[in-house]
Design a protein around this motif. Structure first.
Motif, PDB file in Angstrom:
ATOM      1  N   ASP A   1       0.872  -0.906  -0.083  1.00 36.99           N
ATOM      2  CA  ASP A   1      -0.257  -0.049  -0.045  1.00 36.99           C
ATOM      3  C   ASP A   1       0.570   1.542   0.054  1.00 36.99           C
ATOM      4  O   ASP A   1       0.375   2.266  -0.484  1.00 36.99           O
ATOM      5  CB  ASP A   1      -0.688  -0.047   1.046  1.00 36.99           C
ATOM      6  N   GLU A   2       1.990   1.395   0.420  1.00 36.42           N
ATOM      7  CA  GLU A   2       2.432   2.246   0.948  1.00 36.42           C
ATOM      8  C   GLU A   2       3.984   2.576  -0.514  1.00 36.42           C
ATOM      9  O   GLU A   2       3.481   3.621  -0.937  1.00 36.42           O
ATOM     10  CB  GLU A   2       3.590   1.786   2.339  1.00 36.42           C
ATOM     11  N   ILE A   3       3.871   1.232  -1.169  1.00 35.35           N
ATOM     12  CA  ILE A   3       4.661   1.538  -2.337  1.00 35.35           C
ATOM     13  C   ILE A   3       3.568   2.078  -3.304  1.00 35.35           C
ATOM     14  O   ILE A   3       3.838   3.090  -4.376  1.00 35.35           O
ATOM     15  CB  ILE A   3       5.238   0.180  -2.914  1.00 35.35           C
ATOM     16  N   ASN A   4       2.377   1.131  -3.693  1.00 29.88           N
ATOM     17  CA  ASN A   4       1.305   2.298  -4.499  1.00 29.88           C
ATOM     18  C   ASN A   4       1.331   3.924  -4.593  1.00 29.88           C
ATOM     19  O   ASN A   4       1.202   4.708  -4.600  1.00 29.88           O
ATOM     20  CB  ASN A   4       0.292   1.977  -4.365  1.00 29.88           C
ATOM     21  N   GLN A   5       0.786   4.630  -2.890  1.00 30.88           N
ATOM     22  CA  GLN A   5       1.577   5.415  -2.765  1.00 30.88           C
ATOM     23  C   GLN A   5       2.347   6.560  -3.400  1.00 30.88           C
ATOM     24  O   GLN A   5       1.579   7.588  -3.932  1.00 30.88           O
ATOM     25  CB  GLN A   5       1.159   5.684  -0.596  1.00 30.88           C
ATOM     26  N   HIS A   6       2.969   5.641  -2.882  1.00 39.00           N
ATOM     27  CA  HIS A   6       4.411   6.489  -3.916  1.00 39.00           C
ATOM     28  C   HIS A   6       4.035   6.369  -4.437  1.00 39.00           C
ATOM     29  O   HIS A   6       4.530   7.521  -5.760  1.00 39.00           O
ATOM     30  CB  HIS A   6       6.551   5.898  -3.523  1.00 39.00           C
ATOM     31  N   PHE A   7       4.187   5.572  -5.749  1.00 40.20           N
ATOM     32  CA  PHE A   7       3.685   5.955  -7.386  1.00 40.20           C
ATOM     33  C   PHE A   7       2.377   6.259  -7.681  1.00 40.20           C
ATOM     34  O   PHE A   7       2.495   6.977  -8.778  1.00 40.20           O
ATOM     35  CB  PHE A   7       3.450   4.235  -7.641  1.00 40.20           C
ATOM     36  N   THR A   8       1.431   6.960  -6.382  1.00 35.04           N
ATOM     37  CA  THR A   8       0.437   8.225  -7.052  1.00 35.04           C
ATOM     38  C   THR A   8       1.159   9.184  -7.136  1.00 35.04           C
ATOM     39  O   THR A   8       1.486  10.307  -7.766  1.00 35.04           O
ATOM     40  CB  THR A   8      -1.010   7.727  -5.649  1.00 35.04           C
TER      41      THR A   8
END
Length: 88
Positions: free
Chosen positions: A9-16
């Motif tokens: 989830d945190e990685i997805n937030q970074h990519f967002t």
């Protein structure tokens, strides 16, 4: 927080967030009128683009980004375009 402990989830937030930087860079290059108004002129608009290109470069250098299988060409293209805009 150490990069090796990021959740999916945190990685997805970074990519967002990286996607937002791509959009900001590309939108500014397409028409920098608003960026110049909001950032105090041409130098301010270029500084804003630099912050965003730096953000993308820093994030792409991290292990979690390198190890992720997503296509990173949009980030790399925005970095290239952003640097060209800064140098223009």
């Amino acid at each position: 927080m150490a990069d090796e402990f990021l959740t999916a989830d945190e990685i997805n937030q970074h990519f967002t967030a990286m996607g937002h930087s791509v959009d900001l860079i590309n939108d500014t290059i397409a028409d920098d009128t608003e960026a110049k108004k909001m950032n105090g002129g041409e130098a301010g608009a270029k500084a804003m683009v630099k912050r965003n290109t730096d953000h993308l470069e820093l994030q792409l250098a991290k292990d979690w980004a390198k190890d992720d299988g997503r296509d990173k060409s949009s980030y790399e293209d925005a970095i290239t375009a952003g640097k060209a805009y800064i140098d223009s």
